[in-house]
Design a protein around this motif. Structure first.
Motif, PDB file in Angstrom:
ATOM      1  N   GLU A   1      -5.635   6.688  -8.960  1.00 30.20           N
ATOM      2  CA  GLU A   1      -7.088   6.785  -8.751  1.00 30.20           C
ATOM      3  C   GLU A   1      -7.702   5.428  -9.077  1.00 30.20           C
ATOM      4  O   GLU A   1      -7.494   4.900 -10.174  1.00 30.20           O
ATOM      5  CB  GLU A   1      -7.675   7.839  -9.673  1.00 30.20           C
ATOM      6  N   GLN A   2      -8.447   4.880  -8.137  1.00 30.70           N
ATOM      7  CA  GLN A   2      -9.022   3.547  -8.326  1.00 30.70           C
ATOM      8  C   GLN A   2     -10.542   3.607  -8.296  1.00 30.70           C
ATOM      9  O   GLN A   2     -11.122   4.252  -7.432  1.00 30.70           O
ATOM     10  CB  GLN A   2      -8.522   2.607  -7.221  1.00 30.70           C
ATOM     11  N   PHE A   3     -11.144   2.903  -9.255  1.00 25.84           N
ATOM     12  CA  PHE A   3     -12.604   2.880  -9.354  1.00 25.84           C
ATOM     13  C   PHE A   3     -13.087   1.460  -9.641  1.00 25.84           C
ATOM     14  O   PHE A   3     -12.376   0.659 -10.248  1.00 25.84           O
ATOM     15  CB  PHE A   3     -13.092   3.798 -10.480  1.00 25.84           C
TER      16      PHE A   3
ATOM     17  N   ARG B   1      -1.172  -5.500 -10.902  1.00 27.87           N
ATOM     18  CA  ARG B   1      -1.799  -4.964 -12.121  1.00 27.87           C
ATOM     19  C   ARG B   1      -1.853  -3.440 -12.109  1.00 27.87           C
ATOM     20  O   ARG B   1      -1.411  -2.785 -13.054  1.00 27.87           O
ATOM     21  CB  ARG B   1      -3.222  -5.522 -12.259  1.00 27.87           C
ATOM     22  N   ILE B   2      -2.399  -2.869 -11.053  1.00 25.95           N
ATOM     23  CA  ILE B   2      -2.605  -1.418 -11.093  1.00 25.95           C
ATOM     24  C   ILE B   2      -1.279  -0.671 -10.987  1.00 25.95           C
ATOM     25  O   ILE B   2      -1.192   0.490 -11.357  1.00 25.95           O
ATOM     26  CB  ILE B   2      -3.616  -0.927 -10.035  1.00 25.95           C
TER      27      ILE B   2
ATOM     28  N   GLY C   1      -2.166   8.080 -12.299  1.00 28.40           N
ATOM     29  CA  GLY C   1      -2.688   6.972 -13.085  1.00 28.40           C
ATOM     30  C   GLY C   1      -4.097   6.637 -12.642  1.00 28.40           C
ATOM     31  O   GLY C   1      -4.533   7.039 -11.555  1.00 28.40           O
ATOM     32  N   VAL C   2      -4.813   5.902 -13.488  1.00 29.00           N
ATOM     33  CA  VAL C   2      -6.189   5.511 -13.191  1.00 29.00           C
ATOM     34  C   VAL C   2      -6.316   4.007 -13.365  1.00 29.00           C
ATOM     35  O   VAL C   2      -5.834   3.444 -14.349  1.00 29.00           O
ATOM     36  CB  VAL C   2      -7.189   6.230 -14.127  1.00 29.00           C
ATOM     37  N   ALA C   3      -6.961   3.353 -12.394  1.00 34.76           N
ATOM     38  CA  ALA C   3      -7.227   1.919 -12.483  1.00 34.76           C
ATOM     39  C   ALA C   3      -8.722   1.675 -12.311  1.00 34.76           C
ATOM     40  O   ALA C   3      -9.324   2.136 -11.332  1.00 34.76           O
ATOM     41  CB  ALA C   3      -6.459   1.162 -11.410  1.00 34.76           C
ATOM     42  N   ILE C   4      -9.305   0.991 -13.280  1.00 34.40           N
ATOM     43  CA  ILE C   4     -10.749   0.734 -13.254  1.00 34.40           C
ATOM     44  C   ILE C   4     -10.976  -0.781 -13.291  1.00 34.40           C
ATOM     45  O   ILE C   4     -10.441  -1.475 -14.166  1.00 34.40           O
ATOM     46  CB  ILE C   4     -11.457   1.415 -14.433  1.00 34.40           C
ATOM     47  N   THR C   5     -11.764  -1.279 -12.349  1.00 40.77           N
ATOM     48  CA  THR C   5     -12.054  -2.711 -12.246  1.00 40.77           C
ATOM     49  C   THR C   5     -13.539  -2.946 -12.506  1.00 40.77           C
ATOM     50  O   THR C   5     -14.392  -2.291 -11.899  1.00 40.77           O
ATOM     51  CB  THR C   5     -11.681  -3.235 -10.847  1.00 40.77           C
ATOM     52  N   PHE C   6     -13.842  -3.870 -13.413  1.00 42.99           N
ATOM     53  CA  PHE C   6     -15.228  -4.204 -13.750  1.00 42.99           C
ATOM     54  C   PHE C   6     -15.648  -5.446 -12.960  1.00 42.99           C
ATOM     55  O   PHE C   6     -14.945  -6.468 -12.976  1.00 42.99           O
ATOM     56  CB  PHE C   6     -15.367  -4.472 -15.250  1.00 42.99           C
ATOM     57  N   ILE C   7     -16.769  -5.346 -12.250  1.00 41.17           N
ATOM     58  CA  ILE C   7     -17.225  -6.499 -11.468  1.00 41.17           C
ATOM     59  C   ILE C   7     -18.657  -6.866 -11.823  1.00 41.17           C
ATOM     60  O   ILE C   7     -19.517  -6.011 -11.985  1.00 41.17           O
ATOM     61  CB  ILE C   7     -17.096  -6.260  -9.954  1.00 41.17           C
ATOM     62  N   ALA C   8     -18.868  -8.169 -11.957  1.00 38.77           N
ATOM     63  CA  ALA C   8     -20.212  -8.726 -12.071  1.00 38.77           C
ATOM     64  C   ALA C   8     -20.673  -9.085 -10.656  1.00 38.77           C
ATOM     65  O   ALA C   8     -19.842  -9.129  -9.735  1.00 38.77           O
ATOM     66  CB  ALA C   8     -20.180  -9.961 -12.965  1.00 38.77           C
ATOM     67  N   PRO C   9     -21.968  -9.344 -10.451  1.00 41.65           N
ATOM     68  CA  PRO C   9     -22.447  -9.667  -9.095  1.00 41.65           C
ATOM     69  C   PRO C   9     -21.662 -10.794  -8.419  1.00 41.65           C
ATOM     70  O   PRO C   9     -21.382 -10.727  -7.217  1.00 41.65           O
ATOM     71  CB  PRO C   9     -23.909 -10.067  -9.340  1.00 41.65           C
ATOM     72  N   LYS C  10     -21.247 -11.797  -9.191  1.00 40.87           N
ATOM     73  CA  LYS C  10     -20.515 -12.924  -8.600  1.00 40.87           C
ATOM     74  C   LYS C  10     -19.118 -12.529  -8.107  1.00 40.87           C
ATOM     75  O   LYS C  10     -18.479 -13.275  -7.353  1.00 40.87           O
ATOM     76  CB  LYS C  10     -20.396 -14.063  -9.615  1.00 40.87           C
ATOM     77  N   ASP C  11     -18.624 -11.364  -8.551  1.00 37.67           N
ATOM     78  CA  ASP C  11     -17.274 -10.928  -8.181  1.00 37.67           C
ATOM     79  C   ASP C  11     -17.218 -10.147  -6.872  1.00 37.67           C
ATOM     80  O   ASP C  11     -16.133  -9.831  -6.387  1.00 37.67           O
ATOM     81  CB  ASP C  11     -16.694 -10.030  -9.286  1.00 37.67           C
TER      82      ASP C  11
ATOM     83  N   GLU D   1       0.812  -1.221   0.000  1.00 34.32           N
ATOM     84  CA  GLU D   1       0.000   0.000   0.000  1.00 34.32           C
ATOM     85  C   GLU D   1       0.842   1.265   0.000  1.00 34.32           C
ATOM     86  O   GLU D   1       0.386   2.317  -0.398  1.00 34.32           O
ATOM     87  CB  GLU D   1      -0.992   0.009   1.176  1.00 34.32           C
ATOM     88  N   GLU D   2       2.093   1.159   0.438  1.00 38.53           N
ATOM     89  CA  GLU D   2       2.996   2.309   0.344  1.00 38.53           C
ATOM     90  C   GLU D   2       3.223   2.689  -1.109  1.00 38.53           C
ATOM     91  O   GLU D   2       3.525   3.811  -1.422  1.00 38.53           O
ATOM     92  CB  GLU D   2       4.359   1.954   0.954  1.00 38.53           C
ATOM     93  N   MET D   3       3.086   1.688  -1.984  1.00 34.81           N
ATOM     94  CA  MET D   3       3.548   1.879  -3.346  1.00 34.81           C
ATOM     95  C   MET D   3       2.484   2.434  -4.284  1.00 34.81           C
ATOM     96  O   MET D   3       2.804   2.908  -5.336  1.00 34.81           O
ATOM     97  CB  MET D   3       4.048   0.544  -3.926  1.00 34.81           C
ATOM     98  N   HIS D   4       1.203   2.293  -3.946  1.00 35.15           N
ATOM     99  CA  HIS D   4       0.261   2.611  -5.003  1.00 35.15           C
ATOM    100  C   HIS D   4      -0.925   3.468  -4.610  1.00 35.15           C
ATOM    101  O   HIS D   4      -1.426   4.208  -5.434  1.00 35.15           O
ATOM    102  CB  HIS D   4      -0.270   1.308  -5.612  1.00 35.15           C
ATOM    103  N   VAL D   5      -1.414   3.370  -3.393  1.00 34.50           N
ATOM    104  CA  VAL D   5      -2.703   3.967  -3.066  1.00 34.50           C
ATOM    105  C   VAL D   5      -2.699   5.471  -3.294  1.00 34.50           C
ATOM    106  O   VAL D   5      -3.636   6.037  -3.846  1.00 34.50           O
ATOM    107  CB  VAL D   5      -3.106   3.621  -1.619  1.00 34.50           C
ATOM    108  N   GLN D   6      -1.611   6.121  -2.904  1.00 32.82           N
ATOM    109  CA  GLN D   6      -1.601   7.586  -2.978  1.00 32.82           C
ATOM    110  C   GLN D   6      -1.436   8.106  -4.395  1.00 32.82           C
ATOM    111  O   GLN D   6      -1.723   9.261  -4.673  1.00 32.82           O
ATOM    112  CB  GLN D   6      -0.491   8.152  -2.070  1.00 32.82           C
ATOM    113  N   ASP D   7      -0.963   7.287  -5.307  1.00 29.30           N
ATOM    114  CA  ASP D   7      -0.656   7.775  -6.653  1.00 29.30           C
ATOM    115  C   ASP D   7      -1.690   7.401  -7.712  1.00 29.30           C
ATOM    116  O   ASP D   7      -1.695   7.984  -8.790  1.00 29.30           O
ATOM    117  CB  ASP D   7       0.705   7.218  -7.114  1.00 29.30           C
TER     118      ASP D   7
END
Length: 367
Positions: A216-218, A327-328, A338-348, A208-214
């Protein structure tokens, strides 16, 4: 705040970093560079994307002796892809300087390599098998080696290179400095550390030191049937300059690649079913910007480091938080956003909950 200057990096290399848009050290660089400059042995637990390559390259270059024809530094990597990537980063730093770098990996013309070795070589970047071939032929001499770096040690030993690594280390001087970098610390890695390091400093950089602050995650909620449509809508809204789209299997990579190409996107695929030459060609074209979207599996993208990736799309949800971080981490590098977007279906949903717990961060939902 500490800078590369206060860490002890000279102006020549700071200028090279600035040219690449790198101005602030990452956590692993802040903790590693002073120790390596002080000639300490080091064991660092850090994942790909932490900035570990510059963490060892910069002090290696600072300590380089100019008036010698001996191989002074050796970097061992598990794969040709990583050897090429490290060599490329190194060549950017030494461009215009009298420092010779040689990449030694399988699939090359060994005679051409031997001709290069007739001249001055300061740093060798190598995979274990091809390096051992050179050592047996007597075409590489490591008897004056000053610094040894073992990069992605866990992957190296997982592939089965333990005996090769020990054979290589045993022909280097006991006076050498040793730095080992690994995402995890299994027993085999600890075995190497205990046998071949001298009172090493231990460093661990949490994910978490490496990515959260830099970055944008959706999360975008969708269904399996509508996932492709959701991806297209998201790309239309985001307008990524350079993006990686992750799928879980080779078959899904192939299917999405074909579908996006039909819609006119400049895409290419990257997975383990391709030949080495095909993968290297794809990576070259992606780095040069001839491809805007790279569709990849996790395995193929391990160690993948490309400047300027603006977006990562998780078309399929990763299986755990480590995979998610890996990945992100392809975007938001070297202090860039940077921007990371994750697509989820109900089962995910249960899988996403597990990932959020693992990274101790609730990802924003986006409609």
């Amino acid at each position: 705040m500490k800078t590369f200057k206060t860490l002890g990096i000279s102006s020549a290399y700071r200028e090279k970093l600035t040219e690449q848009g790198i101005t602030n050290p990452t956590p692993i660089q802040l903790r590693t560079i002073p120790l390596l400059l002080a000639n300490k042995d080091l064991v660092a637990k850090a994942k790909t994307g932490s900035g570990k390559t510059f963490a060892y390259l910069l002090p290696m270059l600072e300590r380089m002796e100019k008036e010698t024809n001996d191989v002074q530094s050796l970097i061992i990597t598990p794969t040709r892809e990583l050897a090429l990537q490290v060599t490329m980063e190194l060549e950017k730093l030494v461009y215009g300087l009298d420092i010779r770098v040689l990449a030694v990996y399988g699939g090359q013309d060994i005679n051409r390599q031997l001709r290069v070795l007739d001249g001055k070589v300061d740093i060798v970047v190598a995979t274990p098998g091809r390096l051992l071939d050179h050592l047996k032929r007597g075409t590489i001499d490591l008897s004056k080696l000053e610094m040894l770096v073992i990069d992605e040690a866990d992957q190296m030993l997982q592939i089965g290179f333990l005996d090769d690594i020990e054979s290589i280390i045993n022909v280097t001087p006991k006076t050498r400095q040793t730095a080992l970098f690994s995402a995890t610390m299994p027993e085999e890695v600890l075995q190497i550390v205990n046998r071949y390091s001298k009172d090493p400093e231990w460093i661990s950089v949490e994910a978490e030191e490496m990515h959260v602050q830099d970055i944008e995650q959706f999360v975008i909620e969708t269904t399996d049937r509508k996932k492709q449509q959701s991806l297209l809508q998201s790309m239309k809204a985001e307008k990524p300059l350079l993006a990686i789209i992750f799928c879980r299997t080779k078959r899904r990579v192939d299917k999405l690649h074909f579908a996006l190409q039909e819609k006119g996107y400049l895409t290419e695929k990257l997975h383990g079913g391709m030949t080495q030459a095909q993968r290297e060609d794809v990576m070259h074209r992606f780095r040069e910007g001839h491809i805007h979207l790279l569709i990849a599996t996790d395995v193929a993208a391990r160690g993948l480091d490309v400047e300027g990736v603006t977006h990562v799309f998780n078309y399929d949800v990763p299986l755990d938080s480590d995979s998610y971080i890996h990945r992100i981490g392809r975007t938001g590098r070297a202090g860039e956003s940077g921007v990371a977007i994750t697509f989820i279906a109900p089962k995910d949903v249960p899988l996403l909950t597990q990932i959020e717990r693992g990274i101790d961060y609730q990802i924003k939902r986006k409609s």
